[in-house]
Design an enzyme around this catalytic site. Structure first.
Site, PDB file in Angstrom:
ATOM      1  N   TYR A 128       0.852  -1.187   0.000  1.00 49.97           N
ATOM      2  CA  TYR A 128       0.000   0.000   0.000  1.00 49.97           C
ATOM      3  C   TYR A 128       0.882   1.228   0.000  1.00 49.97           C
ATOM      4  CZ  TYR A 128      -4.158   2.764   1.053  1.00 49.97           C
ATOM      5  OH  TYR A 128      -5.204   3.650   1.000  1.00 49.97           O
ATOM      6  N   LYS A 175      -2.625 -14.324   3.832  1.00 49.27           N
ATOM      7  CA  LYS A 175      -2.768 -15.243   2.698  1.00 49.27           C
ATOM      8  C   LYS A 175      -1.524 -16.129   2.658  1.00 49.27           C
ATOM      9  CE  LYS A 175      -4.993 -16.605  -1.035  1.00 49.27           C
ATOM     10  NZ  LYS A 175      -6.229 -17.422  -0.924  1.00 49.27           N
ATOM     11  N   ASP A 208      -9.301 -14.118   1.753  1.00 54.87           N
ATOM     12  CA  ASP A 208     -10.467 -14.348   0.886  1.00 54.87           C
ATOM     13  C   ASP A 208     -11.605 -14.992   1.671  1.00 54.87           C
ATOM     14  OD1 ASP A 208      -8.729 -16.484   1.111  1.00 54.87           O
ATOM     15  OD2 ASP A 208      -9.031 -17.224  -0.927  1.00 54.87           O
ATOM     16  N   ASP A 232      -7.294  -2.296   4.432  1.00 53.42           N
ATOM     17  CA  ASP A 232      -7.991  -1.256   3.678  1.00 53.42           C
ATOM     18  C   ASP A 232      -9.259  -1.829   3.046  1.00 53.42           C
ATOM     19  OD1 ASP A 232      -8.207   1.319   2.380  1.00 53.42           O
ATOM     20  OD2 ASP A 232      -7.615   0.304   0.532  1.00 53.42           O
ATOM     21  N   ASP A 236     -13.507  -1.346   4.328  1.00 57.48           N
ATOM     22  CA  ASP A 236     -14.622  -0.832   3.527  1.00 57.48           C
ATOM     23  C   ASP A 236     -15.750  -1.857   3.457  1.00 57.48           C
ATOM     24  OD1 ASP A 236     -13.176   1.471   3.106  1.00 57.48           O
ATOM     25  OD2 ASP A 236     -13.693   1.601   0.984  1.00 57.48           O
TER      26      ASP A 236
HETATM   27 MG    MG Z   1      -9.883   2.941   1.868  1.00 58.83          MG
END
Ligand code: MG
Ligand code: NAI
Length: 336
Positions: A128, A175, A208, A232, A236
């Site tokens: 990120y 993961k 996942d 992140d 959301d």
């Molecule tokens: Mg965001």
């Protein structure tokens, strides 16, 4: 959350209202904070699109200094310059933990009434960080850096948060079946650090699978800790679970400072009309109060918000009502 720089009920708060509805929800929130029995000394700083236009920079050094010298910072929202402002502030202040609570409140569009968990997202490394990205002859490469130091710090923060807040379980999300080295390390550190918290249950899931479990069994989560990009995305998804940007607060925490902000942006479509929902900003202030160790005031404000939402009489348009930002603030003040 940890307490820093306590000055016996007197706090210096950096206030950055920013653009659009940022300043509207900030004004409403400050009026509410002024009705608690705490002595706040506010220092206002400029940042965002309007600041860029006026001063030539979206985040003046002076504003960074205001944040540096404060006990905590309240941030409204920026517009197009959001990344230059908020990402830079996180870096300048080394705010390594991003906390995003996901909680179902009454009279909102949430998937279930019993959702209440915290996402603890690593804020400084992983996939990120734009400066770890480059163009190559073949296309482009983004480098995902996972360090023992940063992951130990965030995982320990998550377990300590669980312990301090009466949570019984922490879920590590990764993961590691595919990213065997980097996420393998994350998983290893998760259980290593977890050993120091024998009373807290530990589980780990692939990211996942977690994306699905958040929909199928959101009530089962208490604290989720994960790397930057996964955090992140999942946060959301969490916002979607409990219905609406007008309600979601967040915190950025470091050893030398902390910044509290709603997750939403400057909302140009409704800016200037006085109809923005101030609750996400107010819940960010609740998080700030807890960070400052002012738990009693935090509970008071949190309960007033809960009552307002339960009664369902004074709600802004995004929640199906027709109240203004100021009417919501005035009602909260009455409920305090
Ligand atoms: Mg965001
Ligand atoms: P946004 O969050 O500003 O708005 C998305 C939608 O949600 C809009 O329809 C808006 O009216 C509604 N909404 C958001 N907050 C609300 C509230 N408190 N009450 C009622 N309705 C609310 O996101 P968008 O439209 O993607 O971005 C607008 C601007 O905000 C952009 O310039 C973007 O760069 C910036 N932004 C800034 C952020 C920050 O400062 N942290 C975060 C996200 C976006």
């Amino acid at each position: 959350m940890s307490t820093s720089k306590t000055k016996e009920n007197k706090y210096n708060i950096a206030v950055i209202p920013g653009d659009g509805i940022g300043s509207e929800v900030m004004e409403a929130t400050i009026s509410v904070l002024n009705n608690l029995d705490i002595d706040f000394d506010y220092t206002y700083g400029e940042a965002g699109d309007a600041c860029l236009e006026k001063t030539g920079t979206a985040l003046p050094q002076e504003t960074i200094e205001i944040v540096r010298n404060a006990d905590a910072c309240l941030f409204g929202a920026a517009g197009e310059t959001a990344a230059d402002v908020i990402v830079k502030l996180r870096q300048e202040m080394k705010m390594f933990a991003n906390l995003r609570p996901v909680k179902a409140y009454p009279n909102t569009n949430s998937l279930s009434d019993n959702i209440d968990f915290m996402i603890v997202r690593e804020n400084t490394e992983g996939l990120y960080i734009a400066d770890k990205e480059e163009l190559t002859d073949e296309g482009a490469v983004a480098k995902r850096v996972i360090t023992r130091e940063a992951e130990e710090r965030i995982i320990d923060y998550a377990f300590q948060y669980a312990k301090d807040n009466g949570k019984s379980k922490v879920t590590g999300v990764h993961k590691a079946n595919v990213l065997k080295k980097s996420d393998g390390l994350f998983k290893e550190i998760f259980y290593e650090v977890g050993e120091q918290y024998p009373d807290i249950e530990k589980e780990d899931f692939y990211v996942d699978a977690t994306a699905m479990y958040l929909i199928t069994q959101p009530e089962s989560f208490e604290v989720i800790v994960t790397t930057n990009l996964f955090g992140d995305i999942l946060s959301d998804e969490g916002a979607g679970l409990v219905g609406g940007l007008g309600l979601i607060p967040s915190a950025n925490i470091g050893n030398d400072g902390a910044l509290f902000e709603p997750v939403h942006g400057s909302a140009p479509d409704i800016a200037g009309k006085g109809i923005a929902n101030p609750i996400a900003m107010m819940l960010s202030a609740v998080m700030m109060l807890r960070y400052l160790g002012e738990n009693e005031s935090a509970d008071r404000l949190d309960n007033a918000i809960l009552t307002l939402l339960s009664e369902g009489k004074v709600l802004t348009g995004d929640l199906g009502g027709n109240a203004t930002t100021k009417e919501v603030a005035d009602e909260i003040i009455k409920l305090l």
